[in-house]
Enzyme design. Sequence first.
Site, PDB file in Angstrom:
ATOM      1  N   LEU A  55     -18.303  25.655  18.926  1.00 33.76           N
ATOM      2  CA  LEU A  55     -19.413  26.610  18.840  1.00 33.76           C
ATOM      3  C   LEU A  55     -19.169  27.852  19.700  1.00 33.76           C
ATOM      4  O   LEU A  55     -19.716  27.974  20.801  1.00 33.76           O
ATOM      5  CB  LEU A  55     -20.704  25.897  19.270  1.00 33.76           C
ATOM      6  CG  LEU A  55     -21.980  26.297  18.537  1.00 33.76           C
ATOM      7  CD1 LEU A  55     -23.123  25.398  18.915  1.00 33.76           C
ATOM      8  CD2 LEU A  55     -22.303  27.734  18.652  1.00 33.76           C
ATOM      9  N   ALA A  56     -18.364  28.763  19.187  1.00 37.25           N
ATOM     10  CA  ALA A  56     -18.011  29.946  19.969  1.00 37.25           C
ATOM     11  C   ALA A  56     -17.510  31.022  19.014  1.00 37.25           C
ATOM     12  O   ALA A  56     -16.387  30.948  18.515  1.00 37.25           O
ATOM     13  CB  ALA A  56     -16.939  29.597  20.993  1.00 37.25           C
ATOM     14  N   GLU A  57     -18.344  32.001  18.788  1.00 33.53           N
ATOM     15  CA  GLU A  57     -17.997  33.030  17.810  1.00 33.53           C
ATOM     16  C   GLU A  57     -16.846  33.920  18.258  1.00 33.53           C
ATOM     17  O   GLU A  57     -16.021  34.351  17.453  1.00 33.53           O
ATOM     18  CB  GLU A  57     -19.209  33.893  17.474  1.00 33.53           C
ATOM     19  CG  GLU A  57     -20.213  33.228  16.553  1.00 33.53           C
ATOM     20  CD  GLU A  57     -21.042  32.151  17.225  1.00 33.53           C
ATOM     21  OE1 GLU A  57     -21.023  32.072  18.474  1.00 33.53           O
ATOM     22  OE2 GLU A  57     -21.708  31.382  16.517  1.00 33.53           O
ATOM     23  N   GLN A  79     -22.128  31.999  11.147  1.00 34.19           N
ATOM     24  CA  GLN A  79     -23.161  31.206  10.466  1.00 34.19           C
ATOM     25  C   GLN A  79     -24.362  32.054  10.016  1.00 34.19           C
ATOM     26  O   GLN A  79     -24.840  31.894   8.903  1.00 34.19           O
ATOM     27  CB  GLN A  79     -23.600  30.052  11.353  1.00 34.19           C
ATOM     28  CG  GLN A  79     -24.261  28.931  10.582  1.00 34.19           C
ATOM     29  CD  GLN A  79     -24.329  27.652  11.399  1.00 34.19           C
ATOM     30  OE1 GLN A  79     -25.176  27.500  12.265  1.00 34.19           O
ATOM     31  NE2 GLN A  79     -23.414  26.734  11.137  1.00 34.19           N
ATOM     32  N   HIS A 126     -31.965  35.231  12.465  1.00 31.78           N
ATOM     33  CA  HIS A 126     -31.395  34.744  11.207  1.00 31.78           C
ATOM     34  C   HIS A 126     -31.595  35.751  10.074  1.00 31.78           C
ATOM     35  O   HIS A 126     -31.429  35.400   8.916  1.00 31.78           O
ATOM     36  CB  HIS A 126     -32.045  33.411  10.814  1.00 31.78           C
ATOM     37  CG  HIS A 126     -31.676  32.252  11.691  1.00 31.78           C
ATOM     38  ND1 HIS A 126     -32.142  32.110  12.969  1.00 31.78           N
ATOM     39  CD2 HIS A 126     -30.856  31.180  11.477  1.00 31.78           C
ATOM     40  CE1 HIS A 126     -31.650  30.993  13.499  1.00 31.78           C
ATOM     41  NE2 HIS A 126     -30.873  30.407  12.625  1.00 31.78           N
TER      42      HIS A 126
HETATM   43  C1  LIG Z   1     -24.396  31.981  18.862  1.00 31.53           C
HETATM   44  C2  LIG Z   1     -24.907  31.031  17.847  1.00 31.53           C
HETATM   45  N1  LIG Z   1     -24.060  30.535  16.931  1.00 31.53           N
HETATM   46  C3  LIG Z   1     -24.480  29.693  15.972  1.00 31.53           C
HETATM   47  C4  LIG Z   1     -25.785  29.309  15.912  1.00 31.53           C
HETATM   48  C5  LIG Z   1     -26.274  28.362  14.806  1.00 31.53           C
HETATM   49  N2  LIG Z   1     -26.635  27.087  15.397  1.00 31.53           N
HETATM   50  C6  LIG Z   1     -27.917  26.795  15.717  1.00 31.53           C
HETATM   51  S1  LIG Z   1     -28.038  25.336  16.504  1.00 31.53           S
HETATM   52  C7  LIG Z   1     -26.380  25.059  16.417  1.00 31.53           C
HETATM   53  C8  LIG Z   1     -25.810  23.818  17.002  1.00 31.53           C
HETATM   54  C9  LIG Z   1     -26.180  23.682  18.442  1.00 31.53           C
HETATM   55  O1  LIG Z   1     -25.698  22.487  18.942  1.00 31.53           O
HETATM   56  P1  LIG Z   1     -26.025  22.021  20.424  1.00 31.53           P
HETATM   57  O2  LIG Z   1     -25.672  23.113  21.370  1.00 31.53           O
HETATM   58  O3  LIG Z   1     -25.360  20.730  20.625  1.00 31.53           O
HETATM   59  O4  LIG Z   1     -27.596  21.867  20.486  1.00 31.53           O
HETATM   60  P2  LIG Z   1     -28.521  20.872  19.630  1.00 31.53           P
HETATM   61  O5  LIG Z   1     -28.921  21.615  18.406  1.00 31.53           O
HETATM   62  O6  LIG Z   1     -27.727  19.662  19.352  1.00 31.53           O
HETATM   63  O7  LIG Z   1     -29.703  20.608  20.482  1.00 31.53           O
HETATM   64  C10 LIG Z   1     -25.746  26.107  15.752  1.00 31.53           C
HETATM   65  C11 LIG Z   1     -24.308  26.160  15.469  1.00 31.53           C
HETATM   66  C12 LIG Z   1     -26.650  29.857  16.877  1.00 31.53           C
HETATM   67  N3  LIG Z   1     -27.947  29.559  16.895  1.00 31.53           N
HETATM   68  N4  LIG Z   1     -26.187  30.699  17.819  1.00 31.53           N
END
Ligand SMILES: Cc1ncc(C[n+]2csc(CCOP(=O)(O)OP(=O)(O)O)c2C)c(N)n1
Lengths: 323, 323, 354, 354
Positions: A55-57, A79, A126
Site C-alpha cells: 500500500l504505497a503509491e 485505486q 474518491h
Molecule cells: C493513499 C491511499 N491509497 C489507497 C487507498 C484505498 N484503500 C482504502 S482502505 C485500503 C486498505 C487499508 O488497509 P489497512 O491499512 O490494513 O487498514 P484496514 O482497512 O484494514 O483497517 C486501501 C488500499 C486509500 N484510501 N488511500
Amino acid sequence: MTMAKALNEGLRRAMEANPKVLLMGEDIGKLGGVFRVTDGLQKDFGEDRVIDAPLAESAIIGTAVGLAIRGYRPVTEIQFDGFVYPAFDQIVSQVAKLHSRSSGIYEMGMVIRIPFGGGIGAIEHHSESPEGYFAHTAGLRVVSPSTPNDAYWMIQQSITHPDPIIFCEPKCRYWEKGEVDTDNAPRGLFEASRLREGSDVTVITYGPSVRTCLRAAEAAASEGRSVEVIDARSIAPIDYAPMAASLEKTGRLVVVHEASANASVSSEIVARLSEECFYSLRAPGVRVTGYHTPYPPSKVEEEYLPNVDRILDAIDRVMGFES
Amino acid sequence: MTMAKALNEGLRRAMEANPKVLLMGEDIGKLGGVFRVTDGLQKDFGEDRVIDAPLAESAIIGTAVGLAIRGYRPVTEIQFDGFVYPAFDQIVSQVAKLHSRSSGIYEMGMVIRIPFGGGIGAIEHHSESPEGYFAHTAGLRVVSPSTPNDAYWMIQQSITHPDPIIFCEPKCRYWEKGEVDTDNAPRGLFEASRLREGSDVTVITYGPSVRTCLRAAEAAASEGRSVEVIDARSIAPIDYAPMAASLEKTGRLVVVHEASANASVSSEIVARLSEECFYSLRAPGVRVTGYHTPYPPSKVEEEYLPNVDRILDAIDRVMGFES
Amino acid sequence: MIEPQLVQLLTPEGERVYDDVYETSLTAEQIFAMYRDMVIIRRLCNEATSLQRQGQLALWAPLQGQEAAQIGAGRALEPSDFSFPSYREHGIAWCRGIPPELSLRLFRAVDHGGWDPQKYRHSVPTIVIGNQALNAVGYAMGVQRDGASEAVITFFGDGATSQGDVNEAFVWASSFDAPVVFFVQNNQWAISEPTIRQTKIPLYKRAQGFGFPGIRVDGNDVLAVYEVTRKALAHAREGGGPTLIEAFTYRMGAHTTSDDPTRYRVDAEVEAWKHRDPIERVKAYLVRAHKVSAKKFAAVNDEADEMALKLRVDVLAMGKPDPLSIFDHAYASEHPLISEGRRDMEELGVGGAS
Amino acid sequence: MIEPQLVQLLTPEGERVYDDVYETSLTAEQIFAMYRDMVIIRRLCNEATSLQRQGQLALWAPLQGQEAAQIGAGRALEPSDFSFPSYREHGIAWCRGIPPELSLRLFRAVDHGGWDPQKYRHSVPTIVIGNQALNAVGYAMGVQRDGASEAVITFFGDGATSQGDVNEAFVWASSFDAPVVFFVQNNQWAISEPTIRQTKIPLYKRAQGFGFPGIRVDGNDVLAVYEVTRKALAHAREGGGPTLIEAFTYRMGAHTTSDDPTRYRVDAEVEAWKHRDPIERVKAYLVRAHKVSAKKFAAVNDEADEMALKLRVDVLAMGKPDPLSIFDHAYASEHPLISEGRRDMEELGVGGAS
Ligand SMILES: Cc1ncc(C[n+]2csc(CCOP(=O)(O)OP(=O)(O)O)c2C)c(N)n1
Ligand SMILES: Cc1ncc(C[n+]2csc(CCOP(=O)(O)OP(=O)(O)O)c2C)c(N)n1
Ligand SMILES: [Mg+2]
Ligand SMILES: [Mg+2]
C-alpha cells in the site's frame, strides 16, 4: 460491453501482444481491482505480471520507473484519483523527466491508470479530478476515454506509446455499455472527436462529462438550439484543429469538466481558442466546472458537478451575450 | 535591504508578535537556510521555534498540519521548488482541505515558503515554478512578492492570514536591494499593483518575471511603445479589477511567467480577461512562459525563460495584430 | 498464528493469564463497562451495515472483530489526550464521547467529518491511508512545546505501514521524542492483500529500526490492549517518546460494504478467528471470574438495541445539506472565487436543504 | 564514535585486522588498483572544486573523505550489475567506466545526466533526495522477472533515510525479495544537519525493522567496504533479497561548493576524521604489508595529474548547448507544444551552440 470490461479486454490484448507489459496496483490480483478492471488477469498472466502492490503509491510509480528502465512496460493502477498525490513526486520528477534527463536514452513508456471524477456517491477523496496537474506537467500526456470503444482502444494505444501517459478513466461511466469494435481503432490516441453536430454553440469536454454534455445538447435542441459536442479525448496535448473549425462555424464556446476551473485544462482551452479564433468568437468562452472548493460530500455532488442545468445555463449565456 | 534580509526581518517581526509562530525546514537553524532567509532566528528564538527538520518534505508539511491543529502557526520552508512534490499529498489532501473537512473548526493558517523559479544557473530541480499546481487547488492561496518591501510585508500578512498560503519567493531576486518601509504595509496581500503606467499594452506578471517585464517595458519605450506593467502579487486569487481597468485602456494583453503555459496561471489570466474584457481586447492575449519541456540545463535557461527579447516579441505581436 | 511475543491477559477462552510486564488493576465494574462498550459498538456497526444495505448510507467500513482493540485503546485515553483516526475507528469515537450518529455522517455522505474534532479531541476521519500519522506527530510536537502532560495517539492499519508518510512519522517521532503512540490494528488484511505483502516480519518490530519500542498485543483481548496502551500513553506523557503498538486482530467482515472478501480469502480463516471473538472472551471471563449475571448482560443488549434504534432514527433524519453549504468552509476568509460560485449557484436557483 | 559492530579489515593506521565473517582474497595488485582509483577520484574532485571556483562549473558536490566507500562499493560491482546514484557518486561513476568529464556535465549545467546510463549500467544522477531508491527496487524486480543473475545497487546519504520513498523502497524490496543493495554513505551530515537528527540509533539497524539484514562497515576502509558490498551483491544475485549497508564515513569538505560548513560544525571534528583518511590508510597498508614502492605511488599521482589536466581541457571545451536542444527529448514522439516551442525559438533567431 461495459467500459470496465472494455478496459479489461484492452489490457488483456496488450498483455498478449507484449510479454513486457505488466500491471501493478493495489488489489488488482485476486480481487481484480476495486472496479474489476483487471478481473481474471492475474489468474491468466500470473503474479509476476499482475502484481498486487504493497500500500504505497509513490512506490507503485517509483518501481514502475525502474521496470521501465529495465525494458518493461508497466501499467499501474491508482485505486482512486484522490490517492495519486503521494506519487506526485515520482510522476513529476521521474516519470515526466527521465526521458529528457537521460538525453532520450530511457524510454519512459508507461501508463498510469486513474479512475477519476465524481458522481458515484462516494465518500471523500474518491471523486477528484487531478488531470489538470498532469496536463500542466511537461513530459506527460493525459488522455481520457468516454466510451467503451474508446476505452478498449485508447488503453492499447497508450500502452504502445513511447511517452508516459496518464490514463484517466471516468469511473462513473465504468458500468455503461457500448459497442466495441475489436478490429479497428476509431482514431489516433490524441485526436478529438466530434460526437454531435451543431451550429449555434460548440461544447468541448472529455471523460465523465461527455455524456452530460450530450444530454444537455439534446435538451438544448428541444429549445431550438443546435449544439455541437466535441470530446477532446486527449487532455494533453489537445487537438485544437477540430475545435477551431467548429468555432469558425458556431462562434460560441462552452468548456466543461469536473475539475475546478482555476488554472485548469478549461482555462487552457478557453485561452487557446480565444487566441486562435479571435475573430470568430461571438461571445467569450464560458466554463462549466466543479466549483473552487474541495469536492463536497457526495449528497450534494450533483449540484457541485457540471450538470445538465448548468451546461444549459452556459449555453444560454453564450447565446445571449450579443443581445 | 535585500529581499532575503527583508524576509528575515519580516519573519522576525512575525515571531515577536506571536509566540505561536514557528519555523520548520531543512537547514534553517545554524545554517540559516541555504539562502540565509532564517539567518540568526534559531539563535534568538531557540530550537523549539526554529526547527531543523529531518530530510522529509511530506513530514515537514504533515507535522505543520498537526501543529496548526494544536494552535501553532507554522511557517515551513521547502528548500527549493523542485523538492515540494514529496509533500504534495499533505498539501493537497490535508492543508488545503482540513478547514473544510472539519466544517471550519480547524484553522489551517500556515505558510509554506518556497524559493522558486530559475535564472540562477543552478542544477536540475532547483529552478522550478510549481505555483500553477497550487493555484489550481481549492483551499490554498498563492502569493509571490517581487520587491524587498513586498517581501517584508507579504510574509507577515501571510502569517497572520487564517488560510494556508503558498508563499513563492523569487529566488533570483533574493539578493536585489530595495527600500523597505517598516511602518506601513503597501497594500493588501491579495492586491495587484501597477508598477508602470502605459497605454499601448498591458503586461501582467509576478515574482521573478517582474523585473524582466519592467526592463522589457523600458526597452519598448525606447521604440515608442507605452507598456503598462502589473505585478499580480497574488497568484491565487487574482485581483482582476486593476487588470481589467488597464485593458480597457490598452486593449492588448501579454502575460508572463516562468512556468510552462499549459493549464497554468497564465491560461487562467488570459481566459478570464478574454471574458471580462471581451470587447476591449484588440488582439488575443499572448503568453510568454517557460516552454513545454522540463526545466533545461541552466546553461540554456536564459533562452528557456521569458527574457526581454521574448517579451518584446510578444509586445510586437499584440501591437501588430490588427495591421 | 499468534506469536509468543504477544501480550495477553485473557486467553481466547476467557481465562486470566499473567504477563511478566503487564498487570491490570481494572475492577470487575470497569471490565464490564468495556464489555458494554464493545457490545454497543458492534451493534452500532451492524446497524450501520444494514442502513447501508437499505440505501441509507453510501458506504460502511465495519469494525467487527476489532472491538477489543478499539475499546481497549479508546478507554486507555485520558480526556486530555488527542487522537487521530483513520476511517474505521468508530469504537474510538465512541470512547471519546462522540454521539454515534455523528460517526455516520461521513458514510451518509452529508459531511466529510461529522463531529467537532477539538471538542472531542478526536480528529476528523482520514481516508488517504496513513497521512494522519504525520499530523499526529506534529500535534504531539505542539504538546511538547506547550509543556503539557498529554499524549497523542494515531490509528492506522497494517496496510498503512507501507506508506512513506507513516515511516516518516516514525523518523520524526523518534527524532523529536514526540509524545505519540502509533496504534496499528493489524487486522490481517488491507482490502484483499494479506499483511505478508506489507511485511515479512511481525509489524511491531518495525519500530526497532527507528529506535523506539514496538510491542505486539493480542488485539482481541481488551484487558491486554487497555494495559499496553495505557502504559505507552503514560510513557509518552512522561517524555519517554513514541511507542508502536501492534494490536494483532482480525477484520471479521468485508473491508467495506463495497467489498467482496470471498474473492480473496477462505472461510476457514474467518472461522478460526471466530473462536477468538473479543466480546465472547471477556464475557466468559466476567461470568467465570466475576459471576456477572445473565441479567446484566441482557441489559446491555437492550441498551445496544435502543442505541441502534435511535441511531437509525437520527440517520434517517439527516437531510441533504444545503448545496450552498459547500462554499462555507472552503476558505476561512473571503475569497472571490467562492463568492462567485455562491452567486452562480444562487442564480441557478439551487439551494436550501431537503 | 565508531561502534563495535563496525566491519573493519584495516585500522585507521593501515593495520590489517580480522573479522569473524569477512575475509578478503584481494591481491596486493588489486588493492593497489583501488588505491589508484581513490587517488584519481580525489584528484578529480579537487580539480572540479577548482573549476567551480574559477567559474567553470555551476556547482560541485565534493566526495572527499568518501573515496573508500565509493571505490570499495564500485569495484565490488560486476559489469552486469546496475547502479542508481544520487549526485555525489563520482567514484562509482569512475568505477563504472564513465569518462570523468561526463560526470561534470551536470555540474557545468550543460546536461541533466551526462552519460549513457544503459551503456554504463549506471543511472543518471538523482538530486531529489532518495527517490531513486524506488527506481532501483523496480529495476531489481525487472531483473527478477528476467531470471537474470544480476544485482542492483542504489546509493544515498544518511539524510535520505528520512524520506518516505527510501522507506517504501525497504518495504518493497523486502516484500518482493528484490535483488537490491541499499548503500548508505553515512557521512555524518545532511548539509548542516547531523545524522542524529535523522536517527537516534545506528542507521544500519533500520533494516531490521523491515526484515532484512543491515550491516555497518567502516566506510573509510576500502577493503572492508569491498568485501561487505561484494557479499551483499552476491546474496542479492542468489535470490537472498535486499541488504542495507551503512558505510560509516565522513564528508571532509563542504556539502557543495555553495555551502559554508563553518556555520554548523567544528574544526575539531574534521581534524579527528583526518586521522582516518581512507587513502592514507590503504597506502600505509600497502607500504607496510606489501612493500609497494614510493615510485609506484608517485606514478599514480602523475596519472591523476594527467587525468585532471585532461579533465580541465575537456570541461573547458564543453560549449553551451544549442538552446533548441531543449526540445529534443522532452517527449519521445511528436508533440504539438514542442513543435510550437521550437518554431517560436527559431523565429526569435535563437539557436546554434556556442
Ligand atoms: C493513499 C491511499 N491509497 C489507497 C487507498 C484505498 N484503500 C482504502 S482502505 C485500503 C486498505 C487499508 O488497509 P489497512 O491499512 O490494513 O487498514 P484496514 O482497512 O484494514 O483497517 C486501501 C488500499 C486509500 N484510501 N488511500
Ligand atoms: C527532496 C529533497 N529535499 C531537499 C533537497 C536539498 N538537499 C540536497 S542534498 C541535501 C542533504 C542530503 O544529505 P544526505 O542524504 O546525507 O546526502 P549527502 O549530501 O550527505 O551525501 C539536501 C537537504 C533535495 N535535494 N531533495
Ligand atoms: Mg488492515
Ligand atoms: Mg550525508
